[in-house]
Design an enzyme around this catalytic site. Structure first.
Site, PDB file in Angstrom:
ATOM      1  N   GLY A 205       0.789  -1.227   0.000  1.00 43.42           N
ATOM      2  CA  GLY A 205       0.000   0.000   0.000  1.00 43.42           C
ATOM      3  C   GLY A 205       0.822   1.278   0.000  1.00 43.42           C
ATOM      4  N   SER A 206       0.490   2.215  -0.869  1.00 49.22           N
ATOM      5  CA  SER A 206       1.318   3.411  -1.023  1.00 49.22           C
ATOM      6  C   SER A 206       0.563   4.476  -1.820  1.00 49.22           C
ATOM      7  CB  SER A 206       2.623   3.036  -1.723  1.00 49.22           C
ATOM      8  OG  SER A 206       2.346   2.224  -2.862  1.00 49.22           O
TER       9      SER A 206
END
Length: 226
Positions: free
Chosen positions: A187-188
């Site tokens: 996740g980013s």
């Protein structure tokens, strides 16, 4: 056939070692207890899906700014580019695209041009969907100078579970619009600072596709001559 090819696509090289690790752990889990082994199979398939690297068809008309990431546009605001780039305090329109663990995480160049500056800065790993992630989190910033001299900034930002930003591009490299240049594991978020005068063509909550979705069209802001 199209639905099959949309799932079974090549994976990014960053995913090779993780797939091997997940598969090896799965074998061990089967030896310990079969239900755990099937859980390992599911996680291995997810790993393959996460690191998928599909081909994209990129619009190439002059003046377009293309999404560098798959995900949801979660913020559009005015902000100054990261200070380590040395571009001053003048604000630009910033479009933020949040990638969850089910999005393709391969990053692509938003515009064609020469990579003028690449700057990495260590930081925290707070939730990438939050506004403060742009300042607090680990990030890798890049300035791309187009042929017309306009500079576009794109920033890879690590998220809550991301622990590695990969940027394969170096200063002086030439990039085509939509060309792959890196990946963030798990996740980013990616921030794009639009050129001066370019209004966003996307809205908060909209899903963006890396290498295909048009974030802005700078030519729309220019006067038309009859």
């Amino acid at each position: 056939m199209s639905s099959i090819t949309s799932v079974f696509v090549p994976i990014h090289r960053e995913g090779h070692k993780f797939t091997i690790i997940f598969a090896a752990v799965t074998v061990v889990l089967f030896l310990l207890w079969e239900p755990l082994g099937w859980l390992g199979v599911i996680l291995t398939l997810w790993c393959l899906y996460f690191f998928r690297d599909p081909d994209r068809v990129t619009p190439t008309r002059q003046g377009l700014v293309i999404s560098p990431a798959d995900g949801v546009v979660n913020m559009i605001t005015e902000a100054s580019p990261p200070e380590e780039l040395g571009l001053g305090d003048m604000t630009r329109t910033r479009v933020s695209i949040f990638m969850n663990v089910f999005n393709c995480h391969v990053n692509r160049a938003p515009v064609p041009g020469r990579v003028e500056r690449v700057a990495y800065r260590p930081g925290k790993f707070v939730d990438a969907s939050l506004d403060k992630a742009s300042e607090a989190n680990e990030r890798n910033s890049m300035v791309i100078e187009r042929e017309d001299g306009e500079k576009v900034v794109v920033v890879q930002i690590a998220g809550l579970v991301a622990r590695r930003i990969v940027c394969d591009t170096r200063e002086g490299d030439m990039l085509a619009a939509g060309e792959r240049y890196g990946i963030i594991r798990f996740g980013s978020r990616l921030d794009v600072y639009l050129p001066d005068g370019a209004a966003p063509l996307v809205a908060v909550g909209q899903t963006a596709i890396a290498g295909e979705t048009v974030l802005a069209d700078q030519l729309l802001a220019e006067p038309h001559h009859l």
